[in-house]
Design an enzyme around this catalytic site. Structure first.
Site, PDB file in Angstrom:
ATOM      1  N   HIS A   1       1.040   5.245   4.786  1.00 13.42           N
ATOM      2  CA  HIS A   1       0.187   5.857   3.770  1.00 13.42           C
ATOM      3  C   HIS A   1       0.649   7.269   3.456  1.00 13.42           C
ATOM      4  O   HIS A   1       0.808   7.653   2.299  1.00 13.42           O
ATOM      5  CB  HIS A   1      -1.261   5.910   4.268  1.00 13.42           C
ATOM      6  CG  HIS A   1      -1.970   4.601   4.185  1.00 13.42           C
ATOM      7  ND1 HIS A   1      -3.245   4.424   4.655  1.00 13.42           N
ATOM      8  CD2 HIS A   1      -1.587   3.401   3.692  1.00 13.42           C
ATOM      9  CE1 HIS A   1      -3.628   3.177   4.447  1.00 13.42           C
ATOM     10  NE2 HIS A   1      -2.631   2.534   3.871  1.00 13.42           N
TER      11      HIS A   1
ATOM     12  N   SER B   1       0.794  -1.224   0.000  1.00 15.17           N
ATOM     13  CA  SER B   1       0.000   0.000   0.000  1.00 15.17           C
ATOM     14  C   SER B   1       0.823   1.269   0.000  1.00 15.17           C
ATOM     15  O   SER B   1       0.402   2.279  -0.543  1.00 15.17           O
ATOM     16  CB  SER B   1      -0.950   0.013   1.188  1.00 15.17           C
ATOM     17  OG  SER B   1      -0.242  -0.165   2.375  1.00 15.17           O
TER      18      SER B   1
END
Length: 373
Positions: free
Chosen positions: A331, A273
Site C-alpha cells: 500500500h 491494490s
C-alpha cells in the site's frame, strides 16, 4: 479507511476471505485500494475444499507447506515453498526484482510514448473513417433492437477513463476465472502470486497485479479503479495512465518484497491494490480539495487530501506494528509512487520523452528524411 490487500485473519476460513476483501469504498473519486495476504502456513482442509483446491498428497520429506493468500495489490492464494532463513544474503535476491522494476517501468513509459505518437499520427485518418462510417450508417436502414447498436451506444456513453480501464477489469475477471480451474492451480500459484521466497521472482510482480482469489476482493478493487478512472485519465491521458498503472503494480510489489525480506515474513501476495493505491494517491495529490464519501455512508464527506493522509497513516502504523491483515508495505509503496509521480515523476519522465520520440520518428521515416520505409 484502509483497503484490503494481503490479509491473514485468525478464525474460520470463511471470515478470512471476507476480511481480506473488506475495504472502505469511496464514491466520486473512488475507494481505498485493496491488498490482502495470508499468513504463511497451511490452508485448512475445509478452506481448500471450499475454494476448490485439491488436497495435495503429503510427501514424507516435505513437511512445511507455504500457503498463498491474496496479497500484492490485494493478494491471497496458496504457495508451496520452504521459508528461507533470515540472512543478509537474502537481500541479494532483490537485485533481479529491482532491475526488473526499473527496466519494466522504462519500457512501460517508452511504449506509452510510442502509443501516443502513433495515435496522433493516425488521428486524421481516423477522423475521415468515422465521417464515412456515420454517412453509411445514415443510409443503412435502422434495425429495431439491434444489440450491436445498443452496445455501441453504451460504449460511447462512457468517459475516456472508463473505456481505458475496461480492458484492465476484463483481464482481472479472466484471471479470477482461471483461479476456479483446479488443473491451473499450480500454474496460478507460481506465476500469479508474488513471493520473494519463490524461485519465480520477476514475472509475478506484474501478473499478480491482475490476480484476485476472492470475488469480493476483485469487485471492490475494480470499483475503486472504475471510480477514479475518469479523474486519473483526464489528468494524465490514456497512454500515460496505462504506463503509470502497470509500473505502479511492479513498484508496489517490489516494496512488498523488500519489506518481507527485511522482516523475514515470507508469504505470497496478489491483487491490484498497489497499482490502485497509486491511482488514488495521484488523484488525491493533484486534486486535494476533491470531496469523497464512503459509499454506504454518503452523508459523511471529506477531502481527498485528508483521505490520503488517513490511509497512509493507518498503513504506516500497521507496518510498524507488524499487522498482518493487510500488505501495508505494498500500500505504502503504491501511495509513495503515486505522490512522487505527480510531484516530480511527470516532469522527470513524461515531459522529457521528446528525444525518444524523435528517435522513433527517425526510425519510422527512414532517418528523418521523410523517405518511405
Amino acid at each position: 479507511m484502509n483497503a484490503c490487500r494481503r490479509v491473514a485473519l485468525p478464525g474460520s476460513p470463511g471470515s478470512n476471505m471476507a476480511w481480506r476483501s473488506c475495504s472502505v469504498l469511496f464514491r466520486l473519486t473512488g475507494e481505498d485500494v485493496l491488498r490482502s495476504s495470508v499468513r504463511g502456513g497451511r490452508w485448512t482442509h475445509s478452506f481448500q475444499h471450499r475454494r476448490g483446491f485439491r488436497k495435495v498428497a503429503k510427501k514424507p520429506e516435505c513437511k512445511k507447506v507455504e500457503e498463498q493468500g491474496p496479497a500484492h495489490s490485494d493478494h491471497s492464494a496458496p504457495h508451496w515453498q520452504k521459508t528461507p532463513p533470515r540472512t543478509p544474503r537474502a537481500f541479494g535476491r532483490l537485485v533481479r526484482p529491482l532491475l526488473f522494476t526499473v527496466g519494466f517501468t522504462g519500457c512501460s513509459f517508452g511504449s506509452a510514448a510510442i502509443w501516443q505518437y502513433e495515435s496522433l499520427k493516425s488521428r486524421v485518418q481516423s477522423y475521415f473513417d468515422e465521417v464515412r462510417a456515420d454517412w453509411l450508417e445514415r443510409l443503412r436502414p435502422q434495425k429495431q433492437g439491434d444489440v450491436r447498436k445498443e452496445i455501441n451506444q453504451w460504449w460511447n456513453s462512457l468517459s475516456e477513463g472508463q473505456r481505458t480501464v475496461t480492458g484492465i477489469i476484463a483481464a482481472n475477471a479472466i484471471v479470477f476465472c482461471c483461479w476456479r480451474v483446479p488443473s491451473l492451480q499450480r500454474f496460478m500459484l507460481k506465476y500469479f502470486t508474488a513471493n520473494p521466497a519463490s524461485k519465480t521472482l520477476c514475472s509475478p510482480m506484474l501478473l499478480s497485479t491482475f490476480s484476485h482469489f476472492s470475488f469480493f476482493h476483485m469487485a471492490a478493487n475494480m470499483y475503486v479503479l472504475w471510480s477514479f478512472s475518469t479523474s486519473a485519465v483526464s489528468m494524465l491521458g490514456r497512454e500515460q495512465f496505462v504506463a503509470v498503472y502497470l509500473s505502479a503494480g511492479v513498484v508496489s510489489t517490489f516494496a512488498s518484497y523488500a519489506c518481507k525480506t527485511a522482516t523475514g515474513r515470507f508469504a505470497p501476495s496478489l491483487g491490484a491494490s498497489g497499482a490502485i493505491m497509486t491511482v488514488l494517491a495521484a488523484v488525491c495529490t493533484k486534486i486535494p480539495e476533491a470531496k469523497l464519501a464512503i459509499i454506504f455512508l454518503p452523508m459523511f464527506t471529506f477531502t481527498a487530501a485528508n483521505a490520503l493522509k488517513a490511509i497512509v497513516a493507518m498503513d504506516t502504523v500497521g507496518l510498524v506494528l507488524g499487522w498482518r491483515f493487510f500488505d501495508h508495505a505494498a500500500h505504502l509503496g503504491g501511495a509513495a509512487f503515486g505522490i512522487w509521480y505527480i510531484l516530480s515523476g511527470h516532469e522527470l519522465i513524461w515531459k522529457n520523452r521528446e528525444p525518444f520520440l524523435k528517435f522513433w520518428h527517425d526510425l519510422r521515416t527512414g532517418g528523418g528524411r521523410g523517405g518511405d520505409v
